[in-house]
Design a protein around this motif. Structure first.
Motif, mmCIF file in Angstrom:
data_model
loop_
_atom_site.group_PDB
_atom_site.id
_atom_site.type_symbol
_atom_site.label_atom_id
_atom_site.label_comp_id
_atom_site.label_asym_id
_atom_site.label_seq_id
_atom_site.Cartn_x
_atom_site.Cartn_y
_atom_site.Cartn_z
ATOM 1 N N LYS A 4 9.782 -8.383 -6.506
ATOM 2 C CA LYS A 4 10.868 -7.408 -6.659
ATOM 3 C C LYS A 4 11.185 -7.865 -7.963
ATOM 4 O O LYS A 4 11.386 -9.027 -8.389
ATOM 5 C CB LYS A 4 11.791 -7.365 -5.890
ATOM 6 C CG LYS A 4 11.728 -6.546 -4.435
ATOM 7 C CD LYS A 4 13.028 -6.725 -3.538
ATOM 8 C CE LYS A 4 12.664 -6.092 -2.242
ATOM 9 N NZ LYS A 4 13.757 -6.133 -1.301
ATOM 10 N N ILE A 5 11.028 -7.177 -9.016
ATOM 11 C CA ILE A 5 11.398 -7.630 -10.467
ATOM 12 C C ILE A 5 12.422 -6.572 -11.000
ATOM 13 O O ILE A 5 12.527 -5.415 -10.991
ATOM 14 C CB ILE A 5 10.157 -7.381 -11.286
ATOM 15 C CG1 ILE A 5 9.032 -8.037 -10.717
ATOM 16 C CG2 ILE A 5 10.452 -7.558 -12.695
ATOM 17 C CD1 ILE A 5 7.708 -7.579 -11.771
ATOM 18 N N GLY A 6 13.663 -7.601 -11.194
ATOM 19 C CA GLY A 6 14.808 -6.763 -11.900
ATOM 20 C C GLY A 6 14.748 -6.671 -13.507
ATOM 21 O O GLY A 6 14.229 -7.680 -14.178
ATOM 22 N N VAL A 7 15.126 -5.543 -13.916
ATOM 23 C CA VAL A 7 14.844 -5.305 -15.292
ATOM 24 C C VAL A 7 16.105 -4.933 -15.789
ATOM 25 O O VAL A 7 16.805 -4.019 -15.385
ATOM 26 C CB VAL A 7 13.873 -4.163 -15.749
ATOM 27 C CG1 VAL A 7 13.660 -3.892 -17.045
ATOM 28 C CG2 VAL A 7 12.582 -4.284 -15.371
ATOM 29 N N GLN A 8 16.709 -5.538 -16.923
ATOM 30 C CA GLN A 8 18.063 -5.530 -17.555
ATOM 31 C C GLN A 8 18.164 -3.908 -18.079
ATOM 32 O O GLN A 8 17.054 -3.292 -18.717
ATOM 33 C CB GLN A 8 18.262 -6.330 -18.806
ATOM 34 C CG GLN A 8 18.428 -7.664 -18.491
ATOM 35 C CD GLN A 8 18.238 -8.654 -19.471
ATOM 36 O OE1 GLN A 8 18.301 -8.043 -20.973
ATOM 37 N NE2 GLN A 8 18.301 -9.899 -19.604
ATOM 38 N N HIS A 9 19.078 -3.363 -17.986
ATOM 39 C CA HIS A 9 19.516 -2.100 -18.232
ATOM 40 C C HIS A 9 18.644 -0.847 -17.632
ATOM 41 O O HIS A 9 18.574 0.223 -18.120
ATOM 42 C CB HIS A 9 19.374 -1.887 -19.916
ATOM 43 C CG HIS A 9 20.268 -2.918 -20.590
ATOM 44 N ND1 HIS A 9 21.675 -3.003 -20.380
ATOM 45 C CD2 HIS A 9 19.693 -3.983 -21.260
ATOM 46 C CE1 HIS A 9 21.964 -4.015 -21.284
ATOM 47 N NE2 HIS A 9 20.768 -4.523 -21.754
ATOM 48 N N ALA A 10 18.169 -1.229 -16.326
ATOM 49 C CA ALA A 10 17.523 -0.385 -15.779
ATOM 50 C C ALA A 10 18.125 -0.285 -14.357
ATOM 51 O O ALA A 10 18.432 -1.281 -13.857
ATOM 52 C CB ALA A 10 16.187 -0.759 -15.387
ATOM 53 N N PRO A 11 18.237 0.861 -13.737
ATOM 54 C CA PRO A 11 19.049 0.964 -12.577
ATOM 55 C C PRO A 11 18.293 0.587 -11.173
ATOM 56 O O PRO A 11 18.917 0.470 -10.071
ATOM 57 C CB PRO A 11 19.334 2.604 -12.413
ATOM 58 C CG PRO A 11 18.446 3.167 -13.375
ATOM 59 C CD PRO A 11 17.907 2.302 -14.306
ATOM 60 N N ARG A 12 16.964 0.686 -11.156
ATOM 61 C CA ARG A 12 16.109 0.425 -10.181
ATOM 62 C C ARG A 12 15.350 -0.733 -10.549
ATOM 63 O O ARG A 12 14.900 -0.920 -11.699
ATOM 64 C CB ARG A 12 15.303 1.427 -9.768
ATOM 65 C CG ARG A 12 16.052 2.720 -9.474
ATOM 66 C CD ARG A 12 15.371 3.946 -8.919
ATOM 67 N NE ARG A 12 14.390 3.677 -7.737
ATOM 68 C CZ ARG A 12 13.495 4.408 -7.370
ATOM 69 N NH1 ARG A 12 13.109 5.356 -7.909
ATOM 70 N NH2 ARG A 12 12.848 3.998 -6.465
ATOM 71 N N GLU A 13 14.724 -1.637 -9.378
ATOM 72 C CA GLU A 13 14.012 -2.640 -9.679
ATOM 73 C C GLU A 13 12.415 -2.372 -9.170
ATOM 74 O O GLU A 13 12.298 -1.096 -8.721
ATOM 75 C CB GLU A 13 14.249 -3.599 -8.640
ATOM 76 C CG GLU A 13 14.365 -3.280 -6.852
ATOM 77 C CD GLU A 13 15.000 -4.367 -6.321
ATOM 78 O OE1 GLU A 13 14.789 -4.094 -4.859
ATOM 79 O OE2 GLU A 13 15.516 -5.456 -6.853
ATOM 80 N N ILE A 14 11.706 -3.042 -10.060
ATOM 81 C CA ILE A 14 10.238 -2.555 -9.625
ATOM 82 C C ILE A 14 9.810 -3.271 -8.570
ATOM 83 O O ILE A 14 10.056 -4.740 -8.345
ATOM 84 C CB ILE A 14 9.462 -3.267 -10.767
ATOM 85 C CG1 ILE A 14 9.946 -2.319 -12.113
ATOM 86 C CG2 ILE A 14 7.986 -2.987 -10.781
ATOM 87 C CD1 ILE A 14 9.246 -2.972 -13.404
ATOM 88 N N VAL A 15 9.146 -2.785 -7.502
ATOM 89 C CA VAL A 15 8.831 -3.386 -6.288
ATOM 90 C C VAL A 15 7.201 -3.240 -6.175
ATOM 91 O O VAL A 15 6.646 -2.125 -6.243
ATOM 92 C CB VAL A 15 9.204 -2.993 -4.840
ATOM 93 C CG1 VAL A 15 8.887 -3.383 -3.780
ATOM 94 C CG2 VAL A 15 10.818 -2.857 -5.157
#
Length: 75
Positions: A4-15
Motif C-alpha cells: 500500500k502506497i500513500g501519496v501526498q494530496h491524494a485521497p486514496r492509496e495505491i494498493v
C-alpha cells in the motif's frame, strides 16, 4: 505481497499485489530515497509497473495479502 502506497494530496492509496518479497520492496524504497531518485518503481503480479514520484510519498506499507472474507459469519 500486498503493498500500500500513500501519496501526498491524494485521497486514496495505491494498493498492489507484488511478486517481490518484503525485503525487495523495502530495498527499492530505500534505494529510491538514498539515490535521490525521482521515481519509486514497483512491479505488480501481472507485470505492470507502478511509478510514484518519491517527493510525493507519504508512506509505504508492506504486508502479507489478507484472504478475502466470504459470507456474514463473525470471526
Amino acid at each position: 505481497m500486498e503493498v500500500k502506497i500513500g501519496v501526498q494530496h491524494a485521497p486514496r492509496e495505491i494498493v498492489l499485489e507484488s511478486g517481490q518479497s518484503a525485503e525487495e520492496v523495502e530495498r527499492a524504497v530505500t534505494e529510491a530515497f538514498a539515490k535521490k531518485s525521482e521515481l519509486l518503481t514497483l512491479v505488480d503480479e501481472r507485470g505492470r509497473k507502478v511509478l510514484v514520484p518519491v517527493e510525493r510519498l507519504a508512506y509505504v506499507e508492506v504486508g502479507e495479502p489478507s484472504g478475502r472474507r466470504v459470507g456474514f459469519g463473525a470471526l
